[in-house]
Design an enzyme around this catalytic site. Structure first.
Site, mmCIF file in Angstrom:
data_model
loop_
_atom_site.group_PDB
_atom_site.id
_atom_site.type_symbol
_atom_site.label_atom_id
_atom_site.label_comp_id
_atom_site.label_asym_id
_atom_site.label_seq_id
_atom_site.Cartn_x
_atom_site.Cartn_y
_atom_site.Cartn_z
ATOM 1 N N HIS A 20 82.765 -34.990 -28.683
ATOM 2 C CA HIS A 20 83.851 -34.810 -29.841
ATOM 3 C C HIS A 20 82.614 -33.904 -31.409
ATOM 4 C CE1 HIS A 20 87.499 -35.881 -27.935
ATOM 5 N NE2 HIS A 20 87.103 -36.997 -28.186
ATOM 6 N N GLU A 22 87.475 -41.060 -34.080
ATOM 7 C CA GLU A 22 86.872 -40.797 -33.076
ATOM 8 C C GLU A 22 85.060 -40.605 -33.030
ATOM 9 O OE1 GLU A 22 88.605 -39.632 -29.351
ATOM 10 O OE2 GLU A 22 86.643 -39.970 -28.064
ATOM 11 N N HIS A 24 83.266 -42.265 -26.271
ATOM 12 C CA HIS A 24 84.224 -42.074 -26.476
ATOM 13 C C HIS A 24 85.344 -43.267 -26.864
ATOM 14 C CE1 HIS A 24 84.540 -36.997 -25.448
ATOM 15 N NE2 HIS A 24 83.775 -37.885 -24.681
ATOM 16 N N GLU A 26 85.259 -45.383 -22.401
ATOM 17 C CA GLU A 26 86.675 -45.674 -23.441
ATOM 18 C C GLU A 26 86.397 -46.906 -24.425
ATOM 19 O OE1 GLU A 26 87.974 -42.770 -24.655
ATOM 20 O OE2 GLU A 26 88.628 -40.870 -23.811
HETATM 21 ZN ZN LIG Z 1 87.133 -38.782 -26.798
#
Ligand SMILES: [Zn+2]
Length: 433
Positions: free
Chosen positions: A263, A278, A331, A398
């Site tokens: 992002h 995030e 992430h 993640e």
């Molecule tokens: Zn993400």
């Protein structure tokens, strides 16, 4: 009478000549005005009787064109010139070739010269940025995306263009293009003709630097100039000539690792119940990871170095053009059900490097679960653009769930971010051993 007149004319000529020389001597410095009040009026002339044509806000830095009766003529961002009261600006002369080199692993970039100002991004160890202004131990620097931000002078050394050029040339550094398309010109300014356009992720050898421009040699052998604020500098061969303390048998020596903070900019990614985004969490973890990898002898390329947007194609291009040995995308997760939490790592099943990708994912997941102590969701196949389209082994981590209130709270802490970076680093080290 006649002689006196000649003497007078000679004197005038001498004064003009001296002024001319003084002007030449100072041609290398630029005067800027930094606004020192919350909102400052901008007028068409040098007094309050002139029309107000706009306002500028505190810490705006404007080039000075002239000074008259306590008023300062400045050049506005839109190119117009206007006048501001000299009582509410601080005038500084600076050498345009001054640069700041970051001397700490990760350094915050803020909107003003104090830690109370909002953090707009981070820069990493060794990054060299043009200095636009200095104020109270803080430096206003130009970021690679063209924006300006303040960094603490405690964690950066100010160097001259010549020193930077010397050190860069000595190390045989290369540039990697940070924007989707970059013009290559015949000379170091936009006045020169465009001879090529190179895409994001293109790597080229640095020949020399001048002001904010870099002369490069492309893979085709073609030479030209590119704007320095659209590129990042990377070492040509890691471990050669620098990092003398690194063991020549270190597993990461000579490895090119792309760290991809997910992002950025207008794309915040997941947002936690209390608003934690995030993009900020993964940027911090990625910066910490990049510093550790770099200290261990790897050549590290971050797909973004601050809070700005990079396309998925751009991220892939950076990794493929750099012929990276490993791609690691960082992430944080989210789920509609806020009770769901844990750590998972993805690899892509259907590519040549799938086996190696799985191995890297498993080793990283193992370290993350040990370090963070969250639920082990495991290693999974994920059809994500960045791990599917990259040519080299790639993983997408993640860390935890931002939607889970307790995990969001953990992700706010420096301890969590440091543990995450250390765990991913340990997993990468195991993978290359
Ligand atoms: Zn993400």
């Amino acid at each position: 009478m006649e002689n006196r007149r000649y003497l007078f004319i000679t004197c005038i000529l001498l004064v003009i000549l001296t002024l001319g020389l003084a002007q030449t001597a100072f041609a290398g410095t630029i005067k800027t005005a930094t606004v020192t009040t919350a909102v400052l009026n901008v007028r068409t002339g040098p007094s309050t009787s002139y029309n107000r044509i706009g306002t500028v806000t505190e810490y705006t830095v404007l080039p000075v064109l002239a000074e008259q009766n306590g008023w300062v003529q400045v050049s506005l961002a839109d190119g117009r010139s206007a006048w501001v009261s000299g009582d509410y600006v601080e005038i500084t002369s600076k050498n345009p070739s001054q640069k700041a080199r970051v001397t700490t692993n990760v350094l915050n970039v803020r909107t003003g010269p104090d830690t109370s100002y909002e953090r707009i991004g981070t820069v990493t160890l060794g990054t060299v940025l043009p200095v636009q202004q200095q104020l109270g131990g803080w430096l206003l620097v130009k970021l690679p995306d063209g924006r300006s931000g303040w960094i603490s002078g405690t964690y950066a050394e100010v160097i001259t263009e010549a020193e930077d050029k010397e050190q860069t040339a000595a190390k045989g550094h290369k540039i990697v293009v940070d924007v989707s398309a970059l013009n290559v010109r015949t000379g170091p300014s936009t006045d020169h003709a465009v001879i090529a356009v190179i895409p994001q992720g293109t790597v080229a050898e640095i020949l020399t630097e001048q002001d904010d421009w870099v002369q490069v040699r492309l893979n085709s052998g073609k030479e030209g100039w590119v704007a320095g604020w659209y590129v990042s500098v990377i070492p040509a061969e890691s471990g050669s000539g620098e990092g003398g303390s690194i063991d020549p048998n270190a597993p990461l020596l000579g490895k090119v690792i792309v760290v991809d903070p997910g992002h950025g900019g207008s794309s915040p990614g997941a947002i936690g119940p209390t608003g934690l985004q995030e993009k900020h969490v993964v940027m911090d973890v990625s910066s910490r990871l990049a510093a550790k990898l770099s200290d261990a002898g790897a050549t590290v390329i971050l797909t973004r170095k601050g809070d700005w947007a990079v396309s998925l194609e751009g991220r892939v291009n950076i990794a493929n053009n750099a012929h990276a040995d490993l791609f690691v995308s960082v992430h944080a997760n989210a789920h509609l059900n806020r009770s769901i939490g844990g750590t998972e790592t993805f690899y892509y099943r259907g590519k040549k490097t799938s086996t190696a990708s799985y191995q890297a994912a498993a080793l990283i997941q193992n370290e993350l679960v040990k370090a963070l102590g969250l639920r082990n969701i495991g290693v999974k196949h994920g059809n994500f653009h960045v791990i599917r389209e990259t040519n080299m082994p790639g993983v997408l981590v993640e860390l935890a769930f931002l939607s889970h209130p307790a995990e969001e709270a953990m992700m706010k802490t420096a301890e969590f971010r440091e543990s995450s970076a250390q765990a991913i680093f340990a997993g990468i080290l195991n993978y290359f051993k």
